[in-house]
Motif scaffolding. Structure first.
Motif, PDB file in Angstrom:
ATOM      1  N   SER A   1      -3.308  53.291 -35.150  1.00 45.64           N
ATOM      2  CA  SER A   1      -3.500  52.048 -35.877  1.00 45.64           C
ATOM      3  C   SER A   1      -3.333  50.891 -34.913  1.00 45.64           C
ATOM      4  N   ASP A   2      -3.852  49.729 -35.286  1.00 48.74           N
ATOM      5  CA  ASP A   2      -3.643  48.542 -34.464  1.00 48.74           C
ATOM      6  C   ASP A   2      -2.347  47.829 -34.856  1.00 48.74           C
ATOM      7  N   LYS A   3      -1.566  48.419 -35.750  1.00 47.18           N
ATOM      8  CA  LYS A   3      -0.339  47.798 -36.229  1.00 47.18           C
ATOM      9  C   LYS A   3       0.866  48.276 -35.424  1.00 47.18           C
ATOM     10  N   GLU A   4       1.776  47.346 -35.168  1.00 43.25           N
ATOM     11  CA  GLU A   4       3.006  47.646 -34.461  1.00 43.25           C
ATOM     12  C   GLU A   4       4.163  47.070 -35.258  1.00 43.25           C
ATOM     13  N   VAL A   5       5.292  47.753 -35.223  1.00 42.43           N
ATOM     14  CA  VAL A   5       6.486  47.288 -35.914  1.00 42.43           C
ATOM     15  C   VAL A   5       7.476  46.789 -34.870  1.00 42.43           C
ATOM     16  N   PHE A   6       7.987  45.597 -35.095  1.00 38.16           N
ATOM     17  CA  PHE A   6       9.030  45.023 -34.262  1.00 38.16           C
ATOM     18  C   PHE A   6      10.228  44.765 -35.168  1.00 38.16           C
ATOM     19  N   ILE A   7      11.398  45.207 -34.740  1.00 37.23           N
ATOM     20  CA  ILE A   7      12.614  44.961 -35.511  1.00 37.23           C
ATOM     21  C   ILE A   7      13.537  44.116 -34.643  1.00 37.23           C
TER      22      ILE A   7
ATOM     23  N   ILE B   1      -0.573  36.814 -23.723  1.00 37.24           N
ATOM     24  CA  ILE B   1      -0.411  37.138 -25.139  1.00 37.24           C
ATOM     25  C   ILE B   1      -0.622  35.869 -25.954  1.00 37.24           C
ATOM     26  N   GLU B   2      -1.407  35.989 -27.011  1.00 39.60           N
ATOM     27  CA  GLU B   2      -1.607  34.883 -27.933  1.00 39.60           C
ATOM     28  C   GLU B   2      -1.104  35.310 -29.300  1.00 39.60           C
ATOM     29  N   PHE B   3      -0.731  34.331 -30.115  1.00 40.54           N
ATOM     30  CA  PHE B   3      -0.232  34.610 -31.461  1.00 40.54           C
ATOM     31  C   PHE B   3      -1.096  33.897 -32.472  1.00 40.54           C
ATOM     32  N   ASP B   4      -1.427  34.607 -33.540  1.00 42.20           N
ATOM     33  CA  ASP B   4      -2.218  34.035 -34.622  1.00 42.20           C
ATOM     34  C   ASP B   4      -1.329  33.942 -35.865  1.00 42.20           C
ATOM     35  N   PHE B   5      -0.188  33.262 -35.674  1.00 45.01           N
ATOM     36  CA  PHE B   5       0.741  33.024 -36.786  1.00 45.01           C
ATOM     37  C   PHE B   5       1.662  31.894 -36.418  1.00 45.01           C
TER      38      PHE B   5
ATOM     39  N   PHE C   1       9.135  43.076 -38.614  1.00 49.68           N
ATOM     40  CA  PHE C   1       7.832  42.422 -38.502  1.00 49.68           C
ATOM     41  C   PHE C   1       6.785  43.505 -38.296  1.00 49.68           C
ATOM     42  N   ILE C   2       5.713  43.453 -39.047  1.00 55.12           N
ATOM     43  CA  ILE C   2       4.574  44.326 -38.790  1.00 55.12           C
ATOM     44  C   ILE C   2       3.452  43.413 -38.301  1.00 55.12           C
ATOM     45  N   LEU C   3       2.976  43.711 -37.104  1.00 54.02           N
ATOM     46  CA  LEU C   3       1.926  42.907 -36.473  1.00 54.02           C
ATOM     47  C   LEU C   3       0.732  43.787 -36.172  1.00 54.02           C
ATOM     48  N   SER C   4      -0.443  43.191 -36.210  1.00 56.67           N
ATOM     49  CA  SER C   4      -1.617  43.900 -35.711  1.00 56.67           C
ATOM     50  C   SER C   4      -1.996  43.248 -34.396  1.00 56.67           C
ATOM     51  N   SER C   5      -2.452  44.057 -33.473  1.00 56.08           N
ATOM     52  CA  SER C   5      -2.826  43.529 -32.154  1.00 56.08           C
ATOM     53  C   SER C   5      -4.314  43.743 -31.926  1.00 56.08           C
ATOM     54  N   HIS C   6      -4.899  42.795 -31.248  1.00 55.10           N
ATOM     55  CA  HIS C   6      -6.325  42.832 -30.951  1.00 55.10           C
ATOM     56  C   HIS C   6      -6.514  42.504 -29.481  1.00 55.10           C
ATOM     57  N   GLY C   7      -7.246  43.360 -28.787  1.00 52.90           N
ATOM     58  CA  GLY C   7      -7.569  43.080 -27.398  1.00 52.90           C
ATOM     59  C   GLY C   7      -8.561  41.938 -27.309  1.00 52.90           C
ATOM     60  N   LEU C   8      -8.363  41.072 -26.332  1.00 52.31           N
ATOM     61  CA  LEU C   8      -9.259  39.943 -26.098  1.00 52.31           C
ATOM     62  C   LEU C   8      -9.876  40.079 -24.714  1.00 52.31           C
TER      63      LEU C   8
ATOM     64  N   SER D   1      -3.942  39.526 -28.623  1.00 51.04           N
ATOM     65  CA  SER D   1      -3.406  38.617 -29.622  1.00 51.04           C
ATOM     66  C   SER D   1      -2.698  39.417 -30.711  1.00 51.04           C
ATOM     67  N   TYR D   2      -1.621  38.841 -31.221  1.00 50.48           N
ATOM     68  CA  TYR D   2      -0.908  39.426 -32.352  1.00 50.48           C
ATOM     69  C   TYR D   2      -1.139  38.589 -33.592  1.00 50.48           C
ATOM     70  N   GLU D   3      -1.290  39.280 -34.718  1.00 47.69           N
ATOM     71  CA  GLU D   3      -1.423  38.641 -36.026  1.00 47.69           C
ATOM     72  C   GLU D   3      -0.332  39.212 -36.930  1.00 47.69           C
ATOM     73  N   LEU D   4       0.346  38.350 -37.694  1.00 48.58           N
ATOM     74  CA  LEU D   4       1.414  38.789 -38.574  1.00 48.58           C
ATOM     75  C   LEU D   4       0.831  39.447 -39.826  1.00 48.58           C
ATOM     76  N   VAL D   5       1.249  40.690 -40.101  1.00 49.26           N
ATOM     77  CA  VAL D   5       0.832  41.409 -41.300  1.00 49.26           C
ATOM     78  C   VAL D   5       1.896  41.244 -42.384  1.00 49.26           C
ATOM     79  N   SER D   6       3.155  41.476 -42.007  1.00 44.37           N
ATOM     80  CA  SER D   6       4.240  41.284 -42.970  1.00 44.37           C
ATOM     81  C   SER D   6       5.545  41.047 -42.231  1.00 44.37           C
ATOM     82  N   MET D   7       6.517  40.541 -42.986  1.00 43.37           N
ATOM     83  CA  MET D   7       7.822  40.212 -42.432  1.00 43.37           C
ATOM     84  C   MET D   7       8.848  40.385 -43.553  1.00 43.37           C
ATOM     85  N   SER D   8       9.890  41.191 -43.274  1.00 41.84           N
ATOM     86  CA  SER D   8      10.866  41.433 -44.326  1.00 41.84           C
ATOM     87  C   SER D   8      12.277  41.440 -43.742  1.00 41.84           C
ATOM     88  N   PRO D   9      13.189  40.649 -44.246  1.00 40.87           N
ATOM     89  CA  PRO D   9      12.964  39.580 -45.220  1.00 40.87           C
ATOM     90  C   PRO D   9      12.232  38.424 -44.571  1.00 40.87           C
ATOM     91  N   SER D  10      11.693  37.532 -45.370  1.00 41.35           N
ATOM     92  CA  SER D  10      10.884  36.429 -44.839  1.00 41.35           C
ATOM     93  C   SER D  10      11.731  35.271 -44.325  1.00 41.35           C
TER      94      SER D  10
END
Length: 96
Positions: A12-18, A92-96, A28-35, A46-55
């Motif tokens: 998957s393109d998703k990564e979990v960071f704790i 690294i770029e961030f889309d959040f 944090f669950i992020l998806s990464s995309h090669g540029l 680039s990383y895009e935020l998929v979810s974050m718990s707690p917010s």
């Protein structure tokens, strides 16, 4: 990895960071995309935020937690803090 129809994990393109902040884990669950690579940065993604718990935390805003995450990822870069050679080539770029 994500579960597939076969029941086996699939890449998957998703990564979990704790992050452990103020005695609490933030997931944090992020998806990464090669540029596109450049001469200066052959590793560019680039990383895009998929979810974050707690917010948020009682004394920390969502924005503060995202800034901590961005700082941590910028230090880790591509292969960890000890891989100085690869990190110099990484943008690294961030889309959040």
């Amino acid at each position: 990895s994500e579960e597939s129809r076969s029941g086996y994990p699939e890449p998957s393109d998703k990564e979990v960071f704790i992050l452990h902040v103020n005695s609490q884990n933030i997931e944090f669950i992020l998806s990464s995309h090669g540029l596109g690579a450049t001469d200066l940065y052959p590793i560019h993604f680039s990383y895009e935020l998929v979810s974050m718990s707690p917010s948020s935390l009682p004394n920390m805003s969502r924005e503060s937690l995202l800034n901590i995450l961005k700082d941590a990822i910028n230090i880790f870069k591509y292969n960890g803090i000890r891989d100085l050679e690869e990190n110099e080539k990484t943008l690294i770029e961030f889309d959040f």
